[in-house]
Design an enzyme around this catalytic site. Structure first.
Site, PDB file in Angstrom:
ATOM      1  N   LEU A 270       4.570  -0.185 -13.406  1.00 29.53           N
ATOM      2  CA  LEU A 270       4.141   1.138 -12.939  1.00 29.53           C
ATOM      3  C   LEU A 270       3.714   2.017 -14.115  1.00 29.53           C
ATOM      4  O   LEU A 270       2.686   2.690 -14.072  1.00 29.53           O
ATOM      5  CB  LEU A 270       5.291   1.842 -12.201  1.00 29.53           C
ATOM      6  CG  LEU A 270       5.667   1.328 -10.825  1.00 29.53           C
ATOM      7  CD1 LEU A 270       6.793   2.187 -10.245  1.00 29.53           C
ATOM      8  CD2 LEU A 270       4.469   1.383  -9.882  1.00 29.53           C
TER       9      LEU A 270
ATOM     10  N   PRO B 247       0.827  -1.217   0.000  1.00 30.67           N
ATOM     11  CA  PRO B 247       0.000   0.000   0.000  1.00 30.67           C
ATOM     12  C   PRO B 247       0.860   1.266   0.000  1.00 30.67           C
ATOM     13  O   PRO B 247       2.064   1.198   0.217  1.00 30.67           O
ATOM     14  CB  PRO B 247      -0.770  -0.108   1.319  1.00 30.67           C
ATOM     15  CG  PRO B 247       0.068  -0.987   2.193  1.00 30.67           C
ATOM     16  CD  PRO B 247       0.778  -1.929   1.275  1.00 30.67           C
TER      17      PRO B 247
ATOM     18  N   LYS C 196     -15.846   0.528 -10.677  1.00 32.28           N
ATOM     19  CA  LYS C 196     -16.260   0.299 -12.061  1.00 32.28           C
ATOM     20  C   LYS C 196     -17.365  -0.753 -12.018  1.00 32.28           C
ATOM     21  O   LYS C 196     -17.632  -1.331 -10.964  1.00 32.28           O
ATOM     22  CB  LYS C 196     -15.088  -0.143 -12.937  1.00 32.28           C
ATOM     23  CG  LYS C 196     -14.506  -1.495 -12.581  1.00 32.28           C
ATOM     24  CD  LYS C 196     -13.380  -1.862 -13.561  1.00 32.28           C
ATOM     25  CE  LYS C 196     -12.864  -3.249 -13.302  1.00 32.28           C
ATOM     26  NZ  LYS C 196     -11.751  -3.626 -14.180  1.00 32.28           N
TER      27      LYS C 196
ATOM     28  N   SER D  76       3.805  -8.728  -6.723  1.00 35.63           N
ATOM     29  CA  SER D  76       3.290  -7.427  -6.294  1.00 35.63           C
ATOM     30  C   SER D  76       3.902  -6.342  -7.170  1.00 35.63           C
ATOM     31  O   SER D  76       4.998  -6.504  -7.697  1.00 35.63           O
ATOM     32  CB  SER D  76       3.695  -7.120  -4.856  1.00 35.63           C
ATOM     33  OG  SER D  76       3.403  -8.178  -3.996  1.00 35.63           O
TER      34      SER D  76
ATOM     35  N   CYS E 277      -5.153   0.260  -7.990  1.00 31.48           N
ATOM     36  CA  CYS E 277      -3.814   0.359  -8.591  1.00 31.48           C
ATOM     37  C   CYS E 277      -3.432   1.727  -9.137  1.00 31.48           C
ATOM     38  O   CYS E 277      -2.324   2.196  -8.897  1.00 31.48           O
ATOM     39  CB  CYS E 277      -3.692  -0.664  -9.719  1.00 31.48           C
ATOM     40  SG  CYS E 277      -3.684  -2.341  -9.085  1.00 31.48           S
TER      41      CYS E 277
HETATM   42  C1  UDX Z   1      -1.597  -6.996  -5.088  1.00 33.31           C
HETATM   43  C2  UDX Z   1      -0.168  -6.594  -4.967  1.00 33.31           C
HETATM   44  O1  UDX Z   1       0.435  -7.182  -3.933  1.00 33.31           O
HETATM   45  C3  UDX Z   1      -0.054  -5.107  -5.027  1.00 33.31           C
HETATM   46  O2  UDX Z   1       1.270  -4.697  -4.922  1.00 33.31           O
HETATM   47  C4  UDX Z   1      -0.575  -4.728  -6.329  1.00 33.31           C
HETATM   48  O3  UDX Z   1      -0.336  -3.402  -6.635  1.00 33.31           O
HETATM   49  C5  UDX Z   1      -2.016  -5.034  -6.372  1.00 33.31           C
HETATM   50  O4  UDX Z   1      -2.180  -6.372  -6.177  1.00 33.31           O
HETATM   51  P1  UDX Z   1      -3.766  -7.489  -3.908  1.00 33.31           P
HETATM   52  O5  UDX Z   1      -3.647  -8.933  -4.274  1.00 33.31           O
HETATM   53  O6  UDX Z   1      -4.780  -6.635  -4.591  1.00 33.31           O
HETATM   54  O7  UDX Z   1      -2.343  -6.799  -4.030  1.00 33.31           O
HETATM   55  O8  UDX Z   1      -3.803  -7.244  -2.396  1.00 33.31           O
HETATM   56  P2  UDX Z   1      -4.684  -7.917  -1.338  1.00 33.31           P
HETATM   57  O9  UDX Z   1      -5.957  -8.370  -1.919  1.00 33.31           O
HETATM   58  O10 UDX Z   1      -4.643  -6.969  -0.191  1.00 33.31           O
HETATM   59  O11 UDX Z   1      -3.848  -9.235  -0.988  1.00 33.31           O
HETATM   60  C6  UDX Z   1      -2.642  -9.294  -0.322  1.00 33.31           C
HETATM   61  C7  UDX Z   1      -2.668 -10.489   0.629  1.00 33.31           C
HETATM   62  O12 UDX Z   1      -1.382 -10.656   1.206  1.00 33.31           O
HETATM   63  C8  UDX Z   1      -3.664 -10.360   1.779  1.00 33.31           C
HETATM   64  O13 UDX Z   1      -4.558 -11.432   1.750  1.00 33.31           O
HETATM   65  C9  UDX Z   1      -2.787 -10.369   3.020  1.00 33.31           C
HETATM   66  O14 UDX Z   1      -3.384 -11.007   4.120  1.00 33.31           O
HETATM   67  C10 UDX Z   1      -1.566 -11.113   2.540  1.00 33.31           C
HETATM   68  N1  UDX Z   1      -0.368 -10.842   3.319  1.00 33.31           N
HETATM   69  C11 UDX Z   1       0.027  -9.582   3.576  1.00 33.31           C
HETATM   70  C12 UDX Z   1       0.383 -11.917   3.792  1.00 33.31           C
HETATM   71  O15 UDX Z   1       0.028 -13.072   3.579  1.00 33.31           O
HETATM   72  N2  UDX Z   1       1.516 -11.655   4.497  1.00 33.31           N
HETATM   73  C13 UDX Z   1       1.936 -10.402   4.795  1.00 33.31           C
HETATM   74  O16 UDX Z   1       2.951 -10.207   5.463  1.00 33.31           O
HETATM   75  C14 UDX Z   1       1.150  -9.312   4.308  1.00 33.31           C
HETATM   76  C1  UDX Z   2      -6.139  -1.738 -13.847  1.00 31.25           C
HETATM   77  C2  UDX Z   2      -5.403  -2.118 -15.142  1.00 31.25           C
HETATM   78  O1  UDX Z   2      -6.324  -2.073 -16.230  1.00 31.25           O
HETATM   79  C3  UDX Z   2      -4.783  -3.513 -15.021  1.00 31.25           C
HETATM   80  O2  UDX Z   2      -4.030  -3.793 -16.193  1.00 31.25           O
HETATM   81  C4  UDX Z   2      -3.876  -3.531 -13.816  1.00 31.25           C
HETATM   82  O3  UDX Z   2      -3.305  -4.816 -13.648  1.00 31.25           O
HETATM   83  C5  UDX Z   2      -4.647  -3.143 -12.553  1.00 31.25           C
HETATM   84  O4  UDX Z   2      -5.242  -1.849 -12.741  1.00 31.25           O
HETATM   85  P1  UDX Z   2      -8.509  -2.257 -12.760  1.00 31.25           P
HETATM   86  O5  UDX Z   2      -8.111  -1.340 -11.660  1.00 31.25           O
HETATM   87  O6  UDX Z   2      -9.138  -3.563 -12.431  1.00 31.25           O
HETATM   88  O7  UDX Z   2      -7.253  -2.611 -13.682  1.00 31.25           O
HETATM   89  O8  UDX Z   2      -9.543  -1.467 -13.650  1.00 31.25           O
HETATM   90  P2  UDX Z   2      -9.672  -0.789 -15.077  1.00 31.25           P
HETATM   91  O9  UDX Z   2     -10.640  -1.548 -15.861  1.00 31.25           O
HETATM   92  O10 UDX Z   2      -8.356  -0.519 -15.685  1.00 31.25           O
HETATM   93  O11 UDX Z   2     -10.365   0.599 -14.683  1.00 31.25           O
HETATM   94  C6  UDX Z   2      -9.749   1.529 -13.814  1.00 31.25           C
HETATM   95  C7  UDX Z   2     -10.615   2.745 -13.635  1.00 31.25           C
HETATM   96  O12 UDX Z   2     -10.647   3.541 -14.805  1.00 31.25           O
HETATM   97  C8  UDX Z   2     -12.081   2.442 -13.292  1.00 31.25           C
HETATM   98  O13 UDX Z   2     -12.530   3.338 -12.298  1.00 31.25           O
HETATM   99  C9  UDX Z   2     -12.778   2.698 -14.608  1.00 31.25           C
HETATM  100  O14 UDX Z   2     -14.132   3.032 -14.445  1.00 31.25           O
HETATM  101  C10 UDX Z   2     -11.978   3.849 -15.151  1.00 31.25           C
HETATM  102  N1  UDX Z   2     -12.068   4.011 -16.613  1.00 31.25           N
HETATM  103  C11 UDX Z   2     -11.626   3.023 -17.440  1.00 31.25           C
HETATM  104  C12 UDX Z   2     -12.564   5.201 -17.155  1.00 31.25           C
HETATM  105  O15 UDX Z   2     -12.957   6.112 -16.420  1.00 31.25           O
HETATM  106  N2  UDX Z   2     -12.594   5.333 -18.527  1.00 31.25           N
HETATM  107  C13 UDX Z   2     -12.152   4.366 -19.363  1.00 31.25           C
HETATM  108  O16 UDX Z   2     -12.211   4.570 -20.590  1.00 31.25           O
HETATM  109  C14 UDX Z   2     -11.661   3.174 -18.802  1.00 31.25           C
END
Ligand code: UDX
Ligand code: UDX
Length: 456
Positions: free
Chosen positions: A218, A90, A336, A128, A273
């Site tokens: 990124l 985060p 979304k 991540s 993200c």
């Molecule tokens: C992921 C990536 O890690 C993040 O960097 C990326 O930008 C978005 O996707 P995401 O899978 O969405 O994150 O996060 P989350 O759903 O919060 O899952 C992370 C998991 O890791 C949680 O279930 C948490 O409990 C676990 N965790 C965290 C561990 O098992 N060990 C730790 O020390 C910290």
């Molecule tokens: C995004 C990236 O698409 C994905 O590749 C990455 O791994 C994680 O982040 P996500 O956050 O699931 O995925 O959603 P995405 O469908 O990309 O939409 C992001 C935001 O942009 C939403 O709030 C959506 O409503 C908005 N959006 C998208 C717009 O406002 N206009 C558009 O034309 C497209």
């Protein structure tokens, strides 16, 4: 090298990714671990912790066969030679870089767990999203082990979007694998590529150095968000000039160099993200002494804030300069459509600003009410949550559409209009509705980046 894969972190990224790997690679044993026991129990149950179309089927095919969920991180580390790490990263809320830099404490803790419990060489894979050059620090930590073990670090970011996770994983646009350029790094790269070769065509596997891979993740998110902020900025100009953002976007998108996707004007982008990754990029640029580059990317986030604020200002301006005491039905709270996720949803910011103006909010969303309640728990004001959209609109002065749920299009707008205060307003933050049709019913309609349709 044995064929056991461990994934640490059973979240939005780790869970679906490992399920698809296990499903496509019956030769591998895949273990997914997490410190959160409740989450692991949910992955073992019929009600998975996240909803994604098709995920249940994939999990059910592989679970118990070669896909296992567990809280035993130590046993997992001992058993597997290939370790994906997808714990969350985060935005830092404290100390240097607070509000922008990524908090890497979970990542570092995980690296330390790995060296403490490893009994053989490992490949550690960054799943991540991490700041560029994190692999360097992680490699140093891992190589500091006193057991004489070798650790290779690989960057393999995930590009799936929520709502289409399974499809994106099964037919990825690319699988990016970044490795150190030495012999050991290149060998590790091939080991990881071999997993994906079970179902991903060779030409979709993109190999780079580890820093390019970290940075690409990124920048991919930053570029996508930048498209939205660019279009949203032009939606403001359209409203001043009678140009129509739908026409501008579609005509512009016909240029194959620009492309037609991701050009929909909106109340703002959300999701876990985009903002986090851009701020992380901004911090990295500042850190490396590139203030102009940092300011350029920060503007993408500032434009998003502006769009949300502009939306609320428009509501207030058109409703005779005050929303105090007026009921506004918020249609859509998820960031979304087709998800219950509200992380960084524009609806949070919009609701907060409306509450500051003392509006009365009735919030309706087909999936996200549970999280909406948590998101707004600390805000003062008159808020109700309605599973029935007609109830939300009853006695309201306006409907504000904040998520592009398709079902909103099929609502009975005559019925909604009849139950609302007059004059009744619609502010369409997603350009979702048939504006002419609702105008003819009697609404004053304010789309984004298009001419208003007003009876006033
Ligand atoms: C992921 C990536 O890690 C993040 O960097 C990326 O930008 C978005 O996707 P995401 O899978 O969405 O994150 O996060 P989350 O759903 O919060 O899952 C992370 C998991 O890791 C949680 O279930 C948490 O409990 C676990 N965790 C965290 C561990 O098992 N060990 C730790 O020390 C910290
Ligand atoms: C995004 C990236 O698409 C994905 O590749 C990455 O791994 C994680 O982040 P996500 O956050 O699931 O995925 O959603 P995405 O469908 O990309 O939409 C992001 C935001 O942009 C939403 O709030 C959506 O409503 C908005 N959006 C998208 C717009 O406002 N206009 C558009 O034309 C497209």
């Amino acid at each position: 090298m044995n064929k056991t894969i461990l994934c640490i972190g059973a979240g939005y990224v780790g869970g679906p990714t490992m399920a698809v790997i296990a499903d496509n690679c019956p030769d591998y044993k895949v273990i997914v671990v997490d410190i959160n026991a409740e989450r692991i129990a949910a992955w073992q149950s019929d009600t998975l912790p996240i909803y994604e179309p098709g995920l249940q089927e994939v999990v059910e095919r592989a679970r118990g066969r070669n896909l296992f969920f567990s809280t035993d991180i130590i046993a997992g580390i001992k058993e597997a030679d290939i370790i994906f790490v997808s714990v969350n990263t985060p935005t830092k809320t404290f100390g240097e870089g607070a509000g922008k830099a990524a908090n890497l404490q979970y990542w570092e803790k995980t690296a330390r767990d790995i060296i403490e419990h490893a009994e053989s060489d490992k490949i550690v894979i960054e799943k991540s999203t991490l700041p560029v050059r994190t692999a360097e620090a992680m490699h140093r930590i891992l190589q500091s082990n006193t057991k004489g073990l070798n650790f290779d670090i690989i960057s393999n970011p995930e590009f799936m979007a929520e709502g289409t996770a399974v499809d994106d994983l099964e037919k990825p646009g690319r699988v990016l694998i970044g490795a150190m350029e030495d012999e050991s790094g290149q060998k590790a790269l091939e080991t990881v590529a071999n997993i994906y070769r079970n179902w991903v065509p060779e030409e979709k596997i993109k190999k780079t150095n580890v820093w390019s891979s970290e940075l690409t993740k990124l920048v991919s998110n930053a570029m996508l968000a930048q498209r939205i902020s660019s279009v949203n900025s032009i939606s403001a100009l359209c409203e001043k000039t009678d140009a129509n953002i739908l026409e501008v976007s579609s005509a512009m998108g016909m240029d194959p160099r620009i492309g037609s996707k991701f050009l929909n004007a909106s109340v703002g982008f959300g999701g876990s993200c985009f903002k986090k990754d851009i701020l992380n990029l901004v911090y990295l640029c500042e850190f490396h002494g590139l203030p102009e580059v940092a300011a350029y990317w920060e503007q993408v986030v500032l434009m998003n804030d502006y769009q949300e604020e502009r939306f609320v200002r428009n509501i207030s301006n058109h409703m005779f300069n005050t929303v105090a005491g007026k009921k506004i039905a918020i249609f859509g709270f998820a960031f979304k459509a087709d998800t219950g996720d509200t992380r960084e949803s524009p609806a949070i910011h919009v609701s907060k600003l409306l509450l500051e103006e003392r509006a009365v909010l009735a919030i309706h969303d087909p999936q996200a009410l549970k999280y909406a309640k948590l998101d707004l728990a600390d805000y003062e004001g008159d808020i109700s949550y309605e599973t029935d959209p007609y109830k939300a609109a009853e006695g309201a002065h306006a409907i504000a559409i904040l998520t592009e749920w398709k079902e909103f299009r099929d609502l009975d707008f005559e019925k909604l209009y009849a139950s609302m205060e007059k004059p009744a307003f619609i502010f369409d933050g997603r350009n979702l509705l048939d504006h002419q049709k609702v105008f003819e019913i009697g609404f004053n309609v304010y789309p984004l980046g298009q001419k208003a349709l007003s009876h006033l």
